[in-house]
Design an enzyme around this catalytic site. Sequence first.
Site, short mmCIF file in Angstrom:
data_model
loop_
_atom_site.label_atom_id
_atom_site.label_comp_id
_atom_site.label_asym_id
_atom_site.label_seq_id
_atom_site.Cartn_x
_atom_site.Cartn_y
_atom_site.Cartn_z
N ASN A 28 -41.81 -37.81 -25.98
CA ASN A 28 -41.98 -36.98 -27.17
C ASN A 28 -41.87 -37.88 -28.40
O ASN A 28 -40.93 -38.66 -28.52
CB ASN A 28 -40.89 -35.89 -27.25
N LEU A 41 -38.86 -41.58 -30.89
CA LEU A 41 -39.46 -41.45 -29.56
C LEU A 41 -38.34 -41.24 -28.56
O LEU A 41 -37.35 -41.99 -28.56
CB LEU A 41 -40.23 -42.73 -29.20
N HIS A 42 -38.47 -40.21 -27.72
CA HIS A 42 -37.51 -40.05 -26.64
C HIS A 42 -38.23 -39.67 -25.36
O HIS A 42 -39.36 -39.20 -25.38
CB HIS A 42 -36.39 -39.06 -26.99
N VAL A 43 -37.55 -39.90 -24.24
CA VAL A 43 -38.13 -39.70 -22.91
C VAL A 43 -37.32 -38.66 -22.16
O VAL A 43 -36.09 -38.68 -22.19
CB VAL A 43 -38.12 -41.03 -22.11
#
Length: 85
Positions: A28, A41-43
């Site tokens: 995202n 940004l993260h996962v």
Amino acid sequence: TDVMALTQRAVAAISEEYHPQGFNVGLNLGEVAGGSISAHLHVHVVPRWGGDTNFMPVTAGTKVLPETLDRTWERLRPHFGTKSK
């Protein structure tokens, strides 16, 4: 360490501890994509098993969790070589 290396480390730790049959991995970026900060940004690393209910629905503001987040942390912490919180 880069994002993909950390993602691979998370997949390996979850695989070893929980033995899922597969994973959903998603990135995202930006507020409209679910990030709280526009340039963040993260996962998401989501373990999956045959017959699970995909993404758990939210009913009356309650999500289904098979164990507490504290317990998940206790189980995964040794795989990352981190000390107790």
